[in-house]
Design an enzyme around this catalytic site. Structure first.
Site, PDB file in Angstrom:
ATOM      1  N   ASP A  52       0.840  -1.204   0.000  1.00 58.02           N
ATOM      2  CA  ASP A  52       0.000   0.000   0.000  1.00 58.02           C
ATOM      3  C   ASP A  52       0.877   1.258   0.000  1.00 58.02           C
ATOM      4  OD1 ASP A  52       0.882  -0.204   2.586  1.00 58.02           O
ATOM      5  OD2 ASP A  52      -1.087  -0.047   3.525  1.00 58.02           O
ATOM      6  N   SER A  53       2.205   1.061  -0.029  1.00 59.33           N
ATOM      7  CA  SER A  53       3.122   2.181  -0.267  1.00 59.33           C
ATOM      8  C   SER A  53       2.880   2.762  -1.664  1.00 59.33           C
ATOM      9  CB  SER A  53       4.584   1.735  -0.118  1.00 59.33           C
ATOM     10  OG  SER A  53       4.826   0.556  -0.857  1.00 59.33           O
ATOM     11  N   ASP A  91      -1.057  -6.095  -0.209  1.00 60.58           N
ATOM     12  CA  ASP A  91      -1.503  -5.471   1.036  1.00 60.58           C
ATOM     13  C   ASP A  91      -3.009  -5.252   1.030  1.00 60.58           C
ATOM     14  OD1 ASP A  91       0.628  -5.104   2.763  1.00 60.58           O
ATOM     15  OD2 ASP A  91       1.234  -3.195   1.871  1.00 60.58           O
ATOM     16  N   LYS A 121      -1.430  -9.447   2.791  1.00 62.79           N
ATOM     17  CA  LYS A 121      -0.695  -9.010   3.993  1.00 62.79           C
ATOM     18  C   LYS A 121      -1.557  -8.014   4.755  1.00 62.79           C
ATOM     19  CE  LYS A 121       3.146  -6.220   3.796  1.00 62.79           C
ATOM     20  NZ  LYS A 121       2.742  -5.004   4.534  1.00 62.79           N
ATOM     21  N   GLU A 123      -1.658  -5.490   8.445  1.00 60.12           N
ATOM     22  CA  GLU A 123      -0.870  -4.899   9.523  1.00 60.12           C
ATOM     23  C   GLU A 123      -1.568  -5.136  10.864  1.00 60.12           C
ATOM     24  OE1 GLU A 123      -0.112  -0.741   8.773  1.00 60.12           O
ATOM     25  OE2 GLU A 123       0.854  -1.151   6.849  1.00 60.12           O
ATOM     26  N   GLU A 190       8.868  -4.254  10.588  1.00 57.87           N
ATOM     27  CA  GLU A 190       9.321  -2.958  10.069  1.00 57.87           C
ATOM     28  C   GLU A 190       9.872  -2.085  11.185  1.00 57.87           C
ATOM     29  OE1 GLU A 190       6.567  -1.053   7.397  1.00 57.87           O
ATOM     30  OE2 GLU A 190       7.727   0.803   7.338  1.00 57.87           O
TER      31      GLU A 190
HETATM   32  O1  KIV Z   1       3.540  -1.142   1.648  1.00 59.46           O
HETATM   33  C1  KIV Z   1       4.718  -1.503   1.695  1.00 59.46           C
HETATM   34  O2  KIV Z   1       5.538  -1.194   0.807  1.00 59.46           O
HETATM   35  C2  KIV Z   1       5.151  -2.322   2.824  1.00 59.46           C
HETATM   36  C3  KIV Z   1       6.615  -2.552   2.976  1.00 59.46           C
HETATM   37  C4  KIV Z   1       7.260  -1.341   3.518  1.00 59.46           C
HETATM   38  C5  KIV Z   1       6.891  -3.735   3.801  1.00 59.46           C
HETATM   39  O3  KIV Z   1       4.343  -2.754   3.588  1.00 59.46           O
END
Ligand code: KIV
Length: 272
Positions: A52-53, A91, A121, A123, A190
């Protein structure tokens, strides 16, 4: 050629667990589009994270919170279309799983069906245990994410290192054990102290992938745009830049602009 490349035509969650057992480190990078994912996959990466980055590096938002489930599915589907070998993890974005476990499962099913992802994934630890269990019961592989969890940035108030205090470190270990017991195939840690990350990777048997968590874990992940040097402003200590793509692209664009203005492009061989 790495052992994994020789042995595995396609990386699965089982491959990652074998790699941990054999002490072979896991290389993971983010990707958000067809072209970059294809390059990264062909270069031999083990895991591609559609993170989600994308909210930051693709859409220019300050945090990861605004990206929607539809937008994540768009990015993930583009990545999946070009990947032949890597495991593609996607994510679950903020707002797609926090309300309850049914919503978490519905969002995960959309990611698996509409994007063709291989895993999701999420969080968080104990606070989302129900959701993780429900998704796993549906047969969808889940990766955990502990330590600095950017979707909670407004609760933390800062992007500094997490779990430096005893109580938070203890809770992180409890959460990692819970994720393993629930059936997660791996955990991203992280921005936590390297010593703590190493302890977690020894305590749990599933692969621990670090970002800003030191070398003594089972693998590493970085944001592709950051490691390619596409963003000069973002310079955390854990980031190693393998290219200065910002400068390279800028040079190429300047040269092209000059050539167009000077009528050097296209030349006689570049026309019909
Ligand atoms: O969204 C992302 O890029 C991440 C990484 C920083 C692990 O969750």
């Amino acid at each position: 050629m790495s052992k994994a490349k020789e042995n595995y035509a396609r990386i699965t969650t089982l491959t990652l667990s074998e790699m941990k057992a054999q002490g072979e480190k896991i290389a993971m990078l983010t990707a958000y589009d067809y072209t970059m994912a294809g390059i990264v996959d062909k270069a031999g990466i083990d895991v591609i994270l559609v993170g989600d980055s994308a909210s930051n590096v693709m859409a220019g938002h300050e945090t990861t919170l605004p990206i929607t489930l539809d937008q994540m599915i768009y990015h993930a589907a583009s990545v999946v279309r070009s990947v032949e070998r890597a495991l593609v993890v996607v994510d679950l974005p903020f707002g797609a799983y926090q309300a309850d476990s049914k919503e978490a499962l519905r969002s995960s099913i959309r990611i698996m069906k509409e994007a063709g992802a291989h895993a999701v994934k999420l969080e968080g630890g104990s606070q989302i245990q129900d959701s993780i269990e429900r998704i796993l019961q549906a047969g969808i592989p889940v990766m955990g994410h502990l330590g600095l969890t950017p979707q909670s940035i407004y609760k933390f108030g800062t992007y500094t290192v997490r779990a430096k205090e005893e109580a938070e470190a203890e809770q992180l270990i409890i959460d990692a054990q819970m994720l393993e017991k629930a059936g997660c195939f791996g955990i991203v840690l992280e921005k936590i102290p390297a010593k703590l990350a190493n302890k977690v990777s020894q305590i749990v048997n599933i692969p621990i992938i670090g970002i800003g968590a030191g070398a003594k874990v089972d693998g590493q992940v970085l944001v592709l745009n950051d490691m390619l040097g596409m963003n000069k402003e973002f310079s955390p200590r854990f980031l190693r830049r393998y290219l200065n793509l910002d400068e390279e692209i800028s040079k190429a664009v300047k040269n092209y602009t000059t050539d167009v203005k000077n009528q050097d492009f296209p030349n006689i061989k570049e026309q019909y």
